[in-house]
Enzyme design. Sequence first.
Site, PDB file in Angstrom:
ATOM      1  N   THR A   1      -6.280 -42.039 -12.409  1.00  0.00           N
ATOM      2  CA  THR A   1      -6.439 -42.297 -13.935  1.00  0.00           C
ATOM      3  C   THR A   1      -5.299 -41.878 -14.762  1.00  0.00           C
ATOM      4  O   THR A   1      -4.412 -40.931 -13.994  1.00  0.00           O
ATOM      5  CB  THR A   1      -7.616 -41.456 -14.618  1.00  0.00           C
ATOM      6  OG1 THR A   1      -7.842 -41.628 -15.853  1.00  0.00           O
ATOM      7  CG2 THR A   1      -7.640 -39.987 -14.051  1.00  0.00           C
ATOM      8  N   SER A   2      -5.026 -42.291 -16.053  1.00  0.00           N
ATOM      9  CA  SER A   2      -3.983 -41.823 -16.744  1.00  0.00           C
ATOM     10  C   SER A   2      -4.590 -40.358 -17.537  1.00  0.00           C
ATOM     11  O   SER A   2      -3.809 -40.082 -18.624  1.00  0.00           O
ATOM     12  CB  SER A   2      -3.170 -42.729 -17.625  1.00  0.00           C
ATOM     13  OG  SER A   2      -4.132 -43.334 -18.192  1.00  0.00           O
TER      14      SER A   2
ATOM     15  N   GLU B   1      -6.775 -53.107 -15.194  1.00  0.00           N
ATOM     16  CA  GLU B   1      -8.100 -53.249 -15.616  1.00  0.00           C
ATOM     17  C   GLU B   1      -8.402 -54.729 -15.735  1.00  0.00           C
ATOM     18  O   GLU B   1      -7.741 -55.426 -16.705  1.00  0.00           O
ATOM     19  CB  GLU B   1      -8.641 -52.605 -16.734  1.00  0.00           C
ATOM     20  CG  GLU B   1      -8.423 -51.129 -16.600  1.00  0.00           C
ATOM     21  CD  GLU B   1      -9.532 -50.319 -17.674  1.00  0.00           C
ATOM     22  OE1 GLU B   1     -10.081 -51.085 -18.619  1.00  0.00           O
ATOM     23  OE2 GLU B   1      -9.389 -49.094 -17.645  1.00  0.00           O
TER      24      GLU B   1
ATOM     25  N   ASP C   1     -14.541 -45.547 -14.726  1.00  0.00           N
ATOM     26  CA  ASP C   1     -14.562 -46.522 -16.215  1.00  0.00           C
ATOM     27  C   ASP C   1     -15.510 -46.126 -16.986  1.00  0.00           C
ATOM     28  O   ASP C   1     -16.749 -45.943 -16.702  1.00  0.00           O
ATOM     29  CB  ASP C   1     -14.506 -47.924 -15.773  1.00  0.00           C
ATOM     30  CG  ASP C   1     -13.847 -48.677 -17.062  1.00  0.00           C
ATOM     31  OD1 ASP C   1     -12.735 -48.342 -17.164  1.00  0.00           O
ATOM     32  OD2 ASP C   1     -14.436 -49.632 -17.596  1.00  0.00           O
TER      33      ASP C   1
ATOM     34  N   PHE D   1     -11.825 -35.178 -25.565  1.00  0.00           N
ATOM     35  CA  PHE D   1     -10.895 -36.002 -25.746  1.00  0.00           C
ATOM     36  C   PHE D   1     -11.678 -37.247 -26.360  1.00  0.00           C
ATOM     37  O   PHE D   1     -12.861 -37.287 -26.542  1.00  0.00           O
ATOM     38  CB  PHE D   1     -10.178 -36.503 -24.384  1.00  0.00           C
ATOM     39  CG  PHE D   1     -10.980 -37.006 -23.330  1.00  0.00           C
ATOM     40  CD1 PHE D   1     -11.388 -38.242 -23.256  1.00  0.00           C
ATOM     41  CD2 PHE D   1     -11.590 -36.283 -22.594  1.00  0.00           C
ATOM     42  CE1 PHE D   1     -12.101 -38.802 -22.210  1.00  0.00           C
ATOM     43  CE2 PHE D   1     -12.582 -36.654 -21.479  1.00  0.00           C
ATOM     44  CZ  PHE D   1     -12.720 -38.156 -21.392  1.00  0.00           C
ATOM     45  N   GLY D   2     -10.764 -38.300 -26.735  1.00  0.00           N
ATOM     46  CA  GLY D   2     -11.152 -39.187 -27.201  1.00  0.00           C
ATOM     47  C   GLY D   2     -12.438 -39.462 -28.136  1.00  0.00           C
ATOM     48  O   GLY D   2     -12.037 -38.915 -29.304  1.00  0.00           O
TER      49      GLY D   2
ATOM     50  N   ARG E   1     -20.240 -38.482 -17.673  1.00  0.00           N
ATOM     51  CA  ARG E   1     -19.194 -38.418 -16.668  1.00  0.00           C
ATOM     52  C   ARG E   1     -19.736 -37.193 -15.513  1.00  0.00           C
ATOM     53  O   ARG E   1     -19.661 -37.345 -14.424  1.00  0.00           O
ATOM     54  CB  ARG E   1     -17.960 -37.929 -16.900  1.00  0.00           C
ATOM     55  CG  ARG E   1     -16.756 -37.799 -15.990  1.00  0.00           C
ATOM     56  CD  ARG E   1     -15.401 -37.868 -16.666  1.00  0.00           C
ATOM     57  NE  ARG E   1     -15.041 -38.901 -17.456  1.00  0.00           N
ATOM     58  CZ  ARG E   1     -15.193 -38.936 -18.630  1.00  0.00           C
ATOM     59  NH1 ARG E   1     -15.572 -37.918 -19.295  1.00  0.00           N
ATOM     60  NH2 ARG E   1     -15.080 -39.997 -19.207  1.00  0.00           N
TER      61      ARG E   1
HETATM   62  P1  IMP Z   1     -11.203 -46.276 -19.937  1.00  0.00           P
HETATM   63  O1  IMP Z   1     -12.422 -45.623 -19.045  1.00  0.00           O
HETATM   64  O2  IMP Z   1      -9.924 -45.523 -19.477  1.00  0.00           O
HETATM   65  O3  IMP Z   1     -11.308 -47.706 -19.844  1.00  0.00           O
HETATM   66  O4  IMP Z   1     -11.391 -45.655 -21.327  1.00  0.00           O
HETATM   67  C1  IMP Z   1     -12.543 -45.338 -21.917  1.00  0.00           C
HETATM   68  C2  IMP Z   1     -12.510 -44.830 -23.151  1.00  0.00           C
HETATM   69  O5  IMP Z   1     -13.623 -44.306 -23.885  1.00  0.00           O
HETATM   70  C3  IMP Z   1     -11.095 -44.178 -23.864  1.00  0.00           C
HETATM   71  O6  IMP Z   1     -10.785 -44.380 -25.138  1.00  0.00           O
HETATM   72  C4  IMP Z   1     -11.839 -42.815 -23.720  1.00  0.00           C
HETATM   73  O7  IMP Z   1     -11.304 -41.906 -24.517  1.00  0.00           O
HETATM   74  C5  IMP Z   1     -13.388 -42.928 -24.192  1.00  0.00           C
HETATM   75  N1  IMP Z   1     -14.195 -42.172 -23.265  1.00  0.00           N
HETATM   76  C6  IMP Z   1     -14.638 -42.140 -22.273  1.00  0.00           C
HETATM   77  N2  IMP Z   1     -15.213 -40.870 -21.928  1.00  0.00           N
HETATM   78  C7  IMP Z   1     -15.467 -40.059 -22.817  1.00  0.00           C
HETATM   79  C8  IMP Z   1     -15.658 -38.948 -23.217  1.00  0.00           C
HETATM   80  O8  IMP Z   1     -16.320 -38.193 -22.428  1.00  0.00           O
HETATM   81  N3  IMP Z   1     -15.676 -38.238 -24.332  1.00  0.00           N
HETATM   82  C9  IMP Z   1     -14.953 -39.024 -25.284  1.00  0.00           C
HETATM   83  N4  IMP Z   1     -14.497 -40.320 -25.188  1.00  0.00           N
HETATM   84  C10 IMP Z   1     -14.691 -40.790 -23.897  1.00  0.00           C
END
Ligand code: IMP
Length: 188
Positions: A9-10, A38, A66, A140-141, A169
């Site tokens: 993962t990044s 992806e 994901d 994050f996110g 998660r």
């Molecule tokens: P991917 O799984 O890398 O394709 O991206 C998932 C997207 O959902 C990203 O923008 C993450 O920041 C967001 N995301 C996934 N899980 C979480 C979390 O536990 N908290 C906040 N954002 C999340």
Amino acid sequence: MGPRVDFYTSNPGKVRELQAVLAPMGYAVRWRKEELTEPQADTLEKVAAFKLLNVPDSVVPVIVEDSGLFIRSLGGFPGVYSAYVLRTLGLPGVLRLVRGPDRTAEFRAVVGYRAGGVTHLFSGRVRGSIAHRSRGKNGFGYDPIFIPEGHQRTTGEMTPEEKNRLSHRGIAARKLGRWLARHPASPD
Ligand code: IMP
């Protein structure tokens, strides 16, 4: 420390969360700082399964993940497009999209594991709602705008331990840990 699993993962936040769950269960998660290709797919399961297929055969056992935020009033958007939407609209843009009284949403995660010819997917979800404004600097996110059901604070205001106990998660990672414990002789 027990067996090692490489996590592609990044996203360092995802790594910290998986390590926090799996280390006490006896598994060392090593970060492979690469984003796998992806596909344009409509479910997290399809994306995770595709990523697993694209891990080089020499790297086993391996984890991919994901995840996304599914907002009910938006028909589940941004869902599998969560990363793209966060990059383009940012949290203020997402907050502007959520109007009306129904602010319910859920986070979902699919953790994929592969060792030898064995692949497994583990899913987790947490229901909640979208806050009216960003709150908190942890995680994050989308964490600053997501309030888990039964709570007042956003996951951005929670400690990593609190978030992991209830998060999509955390749930998926604990399923993986329990599965690994039942399959200690998985080929690798
Ligand atoms: P991917 O799984 O890398 O394709 O991206 C998932 C997207 O959902 C990203 O923008 C993450 O920041 C967001 N995301 C996934 N899980 C979480 C979390 O536990 N908290 C906040 N954002 C999340």
